[in-house]
Scaffold this active site. Structure first.
Site, PDB file in Angstrom:
ATOM      1  N   HIS A 191      47.879  31.127  18.044  1.00 18.91           N
ATOM      2  CA  HIS A 191      46.713  31.762  17.445  1.00 18.91           C
ATOM      3  C   HIS A 191      46.120  30.945  16.302  1.00 18.91           C
ATOM      4  O   HIS A 191      44.909  30.838  16.158  1.00 18.91           O
ATOM      5  CB  HIS A 191      47.112  33.155  16.954  1.00 18.91           C
TER       6      HIS A 191
ATOM      7  N   HIS B  15      39.603  39.881  18.109  1.00 17.70           N
ATOM      8  CA  HIS B  15      40.624  40.737  17.483  1.00 17.70           C
ATOM      9  C   HIS B  15      41.175  41.638  18.577  1.00 17.70           C
ATOM     10  O   HIS B  15      41.200  42.861  18.454  1.00 17.70           O
ATOM     11  CB  HIS B  15      39.988  41.550  16.351  1.00 17.70           C
TER      12      HIS B  15
END
Lengths: 89, 234, 748
Positions: free
Chosen positions: C46, C95
């Site tokens: 990430h 998200h």
């Protein structure tokens, strides 16, 4: 006078005339979807838990009630103040 | 003497810069953005409480801002008849500060609503509406989650002609469809007994320039033009 | 996951064995526990993009090749010079995983994060856009729940901070059921001068480091866990799975930050995201070529008794780190005090090039500033999924109902119907810039006060097309989103992308990613659109059933319209005007709404992109813009051109008489002609007196343009010239179906 610590729980609920769409929606959803037909009423509101020093339970209630009135913690036009519980800590 | 207007900036106000833009650039009146703690009434001829989420709308929309020293200052203006306009969150603050009667509750739909609606002029005898005619229908947008007007004394409001605007359709009819939030009697805006203080949920600052308006109208401008002229005539 | 021994206890980390060895070799010692946690987070997929960096190199260098690009990928946001002294910063992020667990707070904190990124470029955020993907809504309470609360989370957060959500997109597909996608984009506006002096990194020793914003709690601490218990004293059950955003604090941060930057004393600025304060500091000093000494206990915490690991790796929301010139310290602190924002001076930069974090007298972190950004790269395998061959050769069944019935079904289908239910909840007008509002254009258009320029922005992609052919699908997504801003009169200036894919360790999933990037890189290079930023979200896959989402390379385009007279909107305007179509329709029903809604099939030949044809069409349209010949414009996508025409009729309740006999060069079957989703087509409304000239221009640009019909006052669409019979569509009925689908599903 000797002061102790008290915990007061209050709720602020809409007056009947002001309606309670949040509660109405919850009740409608519960009955409509999950068949909880034993439930006849739902009320929603705001909840506050206040810890304070006071002389006794009566005193504690009075302090919280005047505070809520003076500072307009609840809106006197649309809401009622309920003291749910008082306990000495 | 140059006329000076204040737009009070509370922490969390969003439409303060919008109101500033319209007053300074479209109407052409000297308007200052004043931080709420620094607001001094003596310096100004009129004041606007703008829209937004003052103090995050925590506890209740407008309640924390109502306790700000800015409202103590504004109370002086309230008493001497200077114009005070509360837009959206500003209207909520004025009711919590008890400048205006009643309260604004959560929209009936329980959802935030942003759309252009129509309001009908009910009382053109206020500093903000004297350039309008009773019965005029104005195109203006709303954007709020707590706009449902409620009062426990509707009769008094009606008798004293304190209702300034009601939601209506394009033809001036008070339909349920025209009411975006379930307000009592389709009430969109009210004033105090003396008429110098007005609050409304719709945003006139968003309806003052043709380019922003779906039908190229500028009805919002009437509010501010009226306010300016009222001050000039005092 | 390798197991390490640490102080005699066993530790589980996400780092690989070679990575741990590299760390030990570089530091010439074992890393301390907090340092290990920092590497674990910063080198995660990430944060480090280790699987994607090799492919992202395919994009052209934006700053080098385009003189109006002021900041490209690698910065907190992409920035372009739009003329008249103004610059726009923009970025898009995902998200996804938090939103799938807790949709309201996940989506809200997503908005919070993207706002911070743009704010870090020193400009005021002025618009938000939200491309979303969920499982289908019908008979699916879980999808309905996710959808409802994601929208509410975005609405509540965006509205409270006073930033209008001006556009978005939503796709419903089974593949997103377990893995909804919540991407959020933000645009900021500032002057080119502001931007040139914008705070960036910690380049100077001796500057003060100030932490400001929300307090630090135990939220979202990732990474290292002991075998039997977590590193923190809080149990899994008590620790919030998702951070809670606070838009009021964010709004104060925006105002305080902008005011602080105006003083000129802020030299560096970073928002605290993944890996919390330790990683923000490492980026500031690493990129800046300095070091820092931090007093950890100066950091204001929300809870008592937090240990150094928890404090340094906490991901509590709404926090910013400022690097401030010494002579400006008091002024900056005064600004923070005015807005009543919590803040603390936590340390100073120095020239040591080492990040030193002290807990009292204990040195808990002692890392070279650049160590955390030297993350490894992993070359992943690609493999085309075997099922695609059969899928692509799926044939379109013969229509069993008549064409009107099919069209009424399509206009009411989840992916085509009105999304008004969503955007009514967004304040899309705050800021008094919104000129083309939600529902009246393919993109959101904002004015830039002080100029006669307007920005137009849109987001989206087509995951069903990408599923069948990721290379063409990604290009098609670009064509569509560019088409959205072009339809409003703009020319596309730059793009950012948000790549949502499955597990990169699975060759089939990585194949989708690699080909999507290739598609975007090739198209952008050819059509001269700089790629100024991007975000990659991998692992959007169901652990249990091992099904990945359909690939979603979401594109965001920002374009500029020069002059208010050049703004074009979607609705048809005048009876008697011509309805023209730009671009030919091919037999490309693969991944179409027609296939999925009517036959529940996913296959077929997906649309292809011919860059030369697209360029020709766009140049042709720009020419028409010059001549002010386009009265309304809608680019064609889901459901085909007949749906687009209907959508243009709705607002003013107009109708059209159409004759399609001359528009079938490829001799397609009726349904295929109507419902093919070939990309890059436009439906435009023009004045009949301009027809001759338009056709001459079309010939000059070698673009296929056909007149389909004329606008009439009766709200119906009469269709003639097909191989089967003529038919009629009732606009009132279509609009009712279009408007009521989502409210019926959601509002009970």
């Amino acid at each position: 006078m000797y002061q102790s610590e008290f915990e007061i729980e209050i709720s602020l609920e809409n007056k009947p005339a002001a309606r309670d769409p949040v509660a109405e929606t919850i009740k409608r959803d519960l009955l409509a979807k999950k068949g909880y037909d034993l439930i006849s009423k739902v009320r929603s509101g705001q909840y506050l838990r206040i810890i304070l020093k006071a002389n006794d339970e009566k005193d504690a209630k009075e302090i919280v009630t005047s505070m809520c009135n003076d500072l307009r913690i609840f809106n006197p036009v649309t809401q009622n103040l309920n003291i749910i519980n008082v306990k000495k800590l | 003497m140059t006329i000076k207007i204040a737009v009070v900036q509370f922490p969390g106000a969003n439409c303060d810069l919008d109101a500033m833009h319209v007053l300074n650039n479209v109407i052409g009146v000297e308007t200052s953005l004043v931080w709420h703690n620094h607001f001094k009434e003596a310096e100004f001829d009129g004041v606007i409480l703008p829209g937004g989420f003052a103090f995050g709308d925590y506890l209740r929309a407008g309640i924390i801002a109502a306790h700000s020293p800015a409202l103590d200052q504004a109370r002086i203006m309230l008493k001497d008849g200077r114009p005070i306009l509360g837009i959206c969150n500003g209207f909520q603050i004025l009711t919590e500060a008890e400048f205006l009667p009643g309260a604004l509750l959560q929209n009936e739909s329980l959802k935030f609503v942003c759309k252009w609606i129509n309001i009908r002029v009910e009382n053109n005898k206020t500093p903000f509406t004297h350039k309008m005619k009773n019965g005029d229908v104005l195109a203006i947008p709303v954007a709020h989650g707590e706009g449902r007007y409620f009062t426990d004394n509707l009769k008094e409001l009606e008798e004293n002609e304190q209702i300034v605007f009601k939601y209506s359709d394009e033809n001036g009819k008070y339909t349920q469809n025209a009411n975006p939030n379930g307000s009592m009697e389709n009430i969109a805006g009210i004033c105090n007994l003396e008429r110098n203080c007005m609050g409304l949920m719709p945003h006139p600052e968003r309806a003052s320039e043709a380019i922003l308006s779906p039908k190229s109208t500028t009805h919002g401008k009437l509010f501010f033009d009226s306010m300016l002229e009222f001050i000039k005539r005092r | 996951m390798p197991k390490l021994k640490f102080n005699g206890k066993e530790l589980k980390v996400d780092l690989t064995e070679p990575e741990v060895k590299w760390i030990k070799d570089t530091l010439e010692r074992d890393p301390a526990i907090t340092e290990l946690g920092m590497f674990d987070v910063m080198w995660s997929e990430h944060c480090s993009y280790k699987s994607s960096r090799p492919k992202l190199k395919l994009f052209e260098d934006a700053e080098k090749n385009y003189d109006y690009v002021l900041a490209g990928p690698g910065q907190d946001a992409g920035v372009i010079d739009i003329g008249d002294g103004y610059a726009l910063a923009f970025r898009i992020e995902s998200h996804n995983h938090p939103s799938a667990i807790e949709p309201y707070h996940g989506a809200a904190t997503g908005i919070g994060g993207i706002i911070r990124d743009v704010l870090c470029m020193g400009v005021r955020p002025i618009a938000l856009l939200d491309p979303l993907r969920f499982g289908t809504l019908k008979n699916n309470p879980h999808s309905q729940w996710l959808f409802k609360y994601v929208v509410k989370g975005i609405a509540d957060y965006g509205n409270c901070t006073g930033i209008p959500t001006i556009g978005g997109e939503v796709e419903f597909d089974k593949s997103f059921e377990g893995n909804c996608l919540v991407n959020v984009a933000c645009i900021g506006l500032g002057s080119v001068e502001d931007f040139k002096h914008a705070p960036s990194r910690a380049y100077y020793p001796g500057d003060y480091i100030i932490l400001m914003g929300g307090s630090t709690g135990r939220d979202g601490i990732h990474g290292v866990t002991f075998a039997s218990r977590t590193l923190t004293d809080m149990s899994e059950a008590d620790r919030p799975a998702v951070q809670i955003g606070d838009p009021f604090t964010k709004k104060m941060i925006i105002e305080a930050t902008l005011e602080a930057i105006k003083t000129g004393y802020v030299r560096g600025l970073k928002d605290l995201g993944g890996g919390g304060i330790s990683c923000a500091l490492s980026e500031l000093t690493g990129d800046g070529g300095t070091g820092a000494r931090i007093e950890m206990r100066k950091i204001f915490t929300r809870e008592p008794g937090m240990n150094s690991y928890e404090i340094m790796l906490s991901e509590s929301q709404e926090r910013m780190a400022f690097i401030v010139k010494p002579e400006g310290l008091e002024k900056i602190l005064e600004i923070f005090r005015k807005f009543e924002i919590a803040h603390a001076v936590i340390g100073r930069t120095d020239d040591s090039k080492v990040l030193k974090i002290y807990d009292g007298d204990n040195l808990v972190v002692n890392l070279p500033s650049i160590a955390l950004s030297e993350s490894p790269i992993i070359d992943r395998e690609e493999k085309r999924p075997a099922i695609l061959e059969d899928l692509i050769s799926q044939k379109t069944p013969e229509p069993s109902s008549n064409l009107e019935e099919i069209i009424y079904k399509l206009i009411a289908s989840e992916n085509i119907c009105s999304k008004e239910w969503i955007y009514r909840q967004y304040d899309h007008e705050v800021g008094v810039r919104s000129v083309v509002k939600c529902g009246t254009g393919d993109s959101g258009v904002l004015r830039i006060i002080g100029t006669n320029k307007f920005l137009a922005s849109s987001v989206g992609t087509n995951s069903k097309h990408s599923f069948l052919d990721p290379y063409e699908g990604a290009k098609g997504g670009l064509v569509e989103v560019c088409g959205n801003v072009i339809a409003n009169g703009a020319s596309p200036k730059a793009m950012v992308n948000c790549c949502n894919f499955g597990n990169p360790e699975i060759p089939e999933s990585f194949w989708y990613f690699a080909n999507s990037i290739r598609g975007m890189a090739d198209f952008c290079k050819e059509l001269r659109i700089p790629v100024v930023g991007g975000n990659v979200s991998f692992y959007n896959e169901d652990e249990v059933s091992k099904t990945a989402i359909k690939p979603a390379p979401v594109i965001m385009i920002v374009g500029i319209i020069d002059g208010v007279e050049n703004i074009i909107t979607l609705p048809f305007k005048n009876v008697g005007n011509d309805v023209l179509i730009i671009g030919e329709t091919e037999n490309e029903l693969g991944g179409s709404e027609y296939h999925s809604v009517i036959y529940d099939i996913e296959g077929g030949i997906p649309p292809k992109v011919d860059e030369k044809k697209i360029k020709a069409r766009w140049d042709f349209i720009y020419e028409l813009h010059e001549k002010k010949m386009i009265k309304a414009n809608h680019d064609v996508n889901k459901g085909g051109f007949i749906i687009s025409i209907a959508e243009m009729c709705f607002k003013n309740k107009l109708g059209a008489n159409l004759d399609l006999s001359s528009y079938n060069d490829k001799n397609l079957r009726d349904d295929k002609l109507l419902f093919s989703e070939s990309v890059g087509r436009f439906i435009i409304e023009t004045d009949p007196k301009d027809f001759e000239e338009i056709m001459i221009l079309a010939k000059k640009f070698k673009v296929i343009v056909k007149k389909l019909g004329v606008l009439i006052i009766k709200p119906e669409i009469n269709v003639k010239g097909l191989k089967s019979q003529d038919f009629k569509l009732n606009i009132g009925k279509m609009k009712d179906l279009y408007d009521s689908t989502i409210p019926n599903l959601m509002d009970i």
